[in-house]
Design a protein around this motif. Structure first.
Motif, short mmCIF file in Angstrom:
data_model
loop_
_atom_site.label_atom_id
_atom_site.label_comp_id
_atom_site.label_asym_id
_atom_site.label_seq_id
_atom_site.Cartn_x
_atom_site.Cartn_y
_atom_site.Cartn_z
N SER A 114 0.82 -1.21 0.00
CA SER A 114 0.00 0.00 0.00
C SER A 114 0.86 1.26 0.00
N CYS A 115 1.88 1.30 0.85
CA CYS A 115 2.74 2.49 0.93
C CYS A 115 3.49 2.73 -0.38
N THR A 116 3.89 1.66 -1.03
CA THR A 116 4.59 1.79 -2.31
C THR A 116 3.69 2.44 -3.36
N ILE A 117 2.43 2.01 -3.42
CA ILE A 117 1.47 2.61 -4.35
C ILE A 117 1.20 4.06 -3.99
N ILE A 118 1.09 4.36 -2.70
CA ILE A 118 0.88 5.74 -2.24
C ILE A 118 2.02 6.63 -2.74
N ASP A 119 3.25 6.15 -2.58
CA ASP A 119 4.41 6.94 -2.97
C ASP A 119 4.50 7.13 -4.48
N LYS A 120 4.06 6.14 -5.25
CA LYS A 120 4.18 6.21 -6.71
C LYS A 120 2.99 6.92 -7.37
N GLU A 121 1.80 6.78 -6.80
CA GLU A 121 0.61 7.26 -7.49
C GLU A 121 -0.26 8.21 -6.65
N LEU A 144 2.83 14.32 -5.36
CA LEU A 144 2.68 15.75 -5.57
C LEU A 144 3.91 16.51 -5.07
N SER A 145 4.45 16.09 -3.93
CA SER A 145 5.59 16.79 -3.35
C SER A 145 6.86 16.63 -4.19
N GLN A 146 6.84 15.64 -5.10
CA GLN A 146 7.99 15.40 -5.97
C GLN A 146 7.89 16.17 -7.30
N ASN A 147 6.75 16.86 -7.49
CA ASN A 147 6.57 17.63 -8.72
C ASN A 147 7.59 18.76 -8.79
N ILE A 148 8.25 18.89 -9.93
CA ILE A 148 9.35 19.86 -10.07
C ILE A 148 8.86 21.29 -9.85
N ILE A 149 7.63 21.61 -10.29
CA ILE A 149 7.10 22.97 -10.12
C ILE A 149 6.83 23.24 -8.65
N VAL A 150 6.23 22.26 -7.95
CA VAL A 150 5.95 22.41 -6.52
C VAL A 150 7.26 22.59 -5.74
N LYS A 151 8.27 21.81 -6.10
CA LYS A 151 9.57 21.90 -5.43
C LYS A 151 10.21 23.27 -5.64
N LEU A 152 10.10 23.79 -6.86
CA LEU A 152 10.67 25.09 -7.17
C LEU A 152 9.97 26.21 -6.40
N VAL A 197 -5.62 17.10 -8.98
CA VAL A 197 -4.46 16.20 -8.96
C VAL A 197 -4.56 15.23 -7.79
N LEU A 198 -4.95 15.73 -6.62
CA LEU A 198 -5.03 14.88 -5.43
C LEU A 198 -6.14 13.83 -5.53
N SER A 199 -7.16 14.11 -6.33
CA SER A 199 -8.28 13.17 -6.44
C SER A 199 -7.99 12.01 -7.40
N ARG A 200 -6.89 12.11 -8.17
CA ARG A 200 -6.56 11.03 -9.10
C ARG A 200 -6.17 9.77 -8.34
N ASN A 201 -6.62 8.66 -8.84
CA ASN A 201 -6.30 7.34 -8.26
C ASN A 201 -6.76 7.20 -6.80
N LEU A 202 -7.67 8.10 -6.36
CA LEU A 202 -8.04 8.09 -4.95
C LEU A 202 -8.72 6.79 -4.53
N LYS A 203 -9.65 6.28 -5.37
CA LYS A 203 -10.35 5.05 -4.99
C LYS A 203 -9.40 3.88 -4.87
N LYS A 204 -8.45 3.79 -5.79
CA LYS A 204 -7.47 2.71 -5.75
C LYS A 204 -6.61 2.80 -4.50
N ILE A 205 -6.08 3.97 -4.22
CA ILE A 205 -5.19 4.15 -3.07
C ILE A 205 -5.96 3.98 -1.77
N GLU A 206 -7.17 4.54 -1.72
CA GLU A 206 -8.00 4.42 -0.52
C GLU A 206 -8.35 2.96 -0.26
#
Length: 458
Positions: free
Chosen positions: A329-336, A341-349, A383-392
């Motif tokens: 579960s944690c692996t999927i959370i980190d990847k999808e 979001l925190s790894q997005n280059i624009i967010v980081k900048l 963006v945050l709502s993507r893949n929410l059902k799968k991750i949840e």
């Protein structure tokens, strides 16, 4: 129904899903590093931890700040804060490995740091993240000085538990009593929260409140020094006693507009995103407790005969099954999930820019952060709502299955010791009390099963 069925078949039948559930080497290396830090913390604090556990058994309001101060030496309070704000930038999988190790010694102390991370999460998933740069930097800078600042997550109410932790449909049926009324320059907050981990020791609490209707929930940041805020009772809990669970009371607390974390109507979505990120680590808390119980039984059991071998082997197999569930579960959370979001280059900048601006002018950071948040919030929530059902769904499986299996492990350990198992000095009965709570908080196991059903079939 068709969408849920497709998700179900993807989870149980798709080789691509299996590949995506394999951890990346970077996460494994980070997990190893954090595990070693947790071991060093335990070694340095073991005597203090035992004293803390003993005093907390006698007095539910006792809290040992020295334990939190030792945690600052290892950077435990800034682990989930992005690196651009000088934090650890830790993802779900490495953090869960870390929390498992802590909880193998003391689940209560592990939960002090875990509840702090949970309390920070609404800010880290807020479109107004950058306007809270001064708060985030305060945590980091105080930690460097050995002065811990703790957060808490204020959601559960006297008349609303797991039902408040769900979508708009559930919220319409829930009876939320904590309400935020819009006034000039901010909101007036009234109500009560209960069973809030770290509630009596936190400086900051991210509080969820109802506005005009139940589904119009929002999240506000409360400073414990605000006028009208008070602490009610500290619960005499069954387990995890070193982490306080407190009643929080809000009586006409004024919350300025720049302390709005999640705006009206968006909090139900973000609440689901947060809990879909944090339920799997609860599985890690549970396996940490189970691991501690197994180690203790092997250490103190006198008759290591065939019967012992059968039982301890069963306990070990259950521990392995439980652990693999939250790792997946944690692996999927980190990847999808939200961690991506925190790894997005624009967010980081942007985070780096705001971190620099904050060192020059905090007021400017707040104003610019609010304006930016208002512009990007729709995209941000999309963006945050993507893949929410799968991750949840996966997070719920990891939570209810890992905690149940870990509870069974602790029961087996009790059976092995027989009459000796109730001797508090041996700690086995404490492990059983501690693990029971993991089946209750972060949404009860029964409701997590209903979440899975709704996502796949309803």
């Amino acid at each position: 129904m068709e969408e849920g069925a497709n998700l179900l078949y993807k989870i149980i039948d798709d080789l691509e899903f299996i590949r995506s559930a394999l951890p990346e080497m970077g996460s494994i290396y980070e997990a190893e590093e954090l595990k070693e830090k947790a071991k060093k913390f335990i070694k340095e604090s073991r005597d203090k931890i035992e004293i803390f556990e003993s005093k907390a058994e006698e007095n539910p309001s006792y809290f040992d700040w020295d334990i939190a101060k030792i945690g600052t030496k290892f950077g435990f309070l800034s682990l989930v804060i992005p690196k651009e704000f000088d934090g650890g930038g830790t993802k779900a999988l490495p953090y869960s490995v870390f929390i498992e190790e802590l909880c193998s010694e003391s689940a209560g102390i592990g939960n002090v740091f875990g509840a702090h991370a949970l309390g920070l999460t609404p800010i880290l998933l807020s479109p107004y993240l950058f306007s809270f740069t001064h708060i985030i930097k305060e945590v980091v800078e105080r930690e460097k000085k050995g002065e811990p600042i703790l957060f808490a997550f204020g959601l559960t109410e006297p008349t609303g538990g797991s039902d408040v932790q769900q979508d708009e449909e559930w919220l319409k049926k829930a009876k939320m009593t904590t309400k935020a009324q819009k006034v000039k320059g901010g909101y007036i907050l009234n109500g009560r929260k209960v069973f809030i981990s770290n509630g009596s020791v936190a400086k900051y609490i991210t509080v969820f409140a109802q506005t005009s209707s139940p589904e119009k929930m929002m999240c506000l940041l409360v400073n414990s020094e605000m006028k009208g805020f008070s602490i009610g009772r500290v619960e005499d809990k069954m387990g995890q006693k070193t982490c306080h669970a407190a009643e929080l009371i809000f009586e006409d607390v004024f919350i300025p507009d720049d302390m709005v974390v999640i705006p009206e109507g968006n909090a139900p979505l973000i609440n689901r995103v947060i809990l879909s990120t944090t339920r799997a680590p609860v599985g890690a808390i549970a396996t940490g407790i189970a691991k501690g119980a197994i180690k203790k039984v092997i250490e103190i059991a006198e008759d290591k005969d065939e019967q012992f071998a059968l039982k301890i082997s069963e306990a070990i197999s259950k521990l392995f099954m439980a652990r693999m569930l939250w790792i997946t579960s944690c692996t999927i959370i980190d990847k999808e999930g939200s961690m991506k979001l925190s790894q997005n280059i624009i967010v980081k900048l942007i985070a780096k820019i705001f971190s620099k601006i904050n060192s020059l002018d905090q007021n400017l950071t707040r104003k610019l952060g609010r304006k930016l948040g208002d512009r990007i919030k729709d995209v941000f929530f999309g963006v945050l709502s993507r893949n929410l059902k799968k991750i949840e769904s996966l997070s719920s499986i990891a939570k209810f299955s890992s905690t149940q299996l870990s509870f069974e492990v602790c029961n087996i350990c009790m059976e092995i010791l027989g009459e000796k198992s109730v001797d508090k000095s041996l700690k086995i009965e404490r492990f059983l009390r501690d693990v029971r709570l993991t089946q209750i908080y972060e949404t009860t196991n029964e409701v997590n099963k209903i979440i899975l059903w709704k996502n796949l079939f309803a």
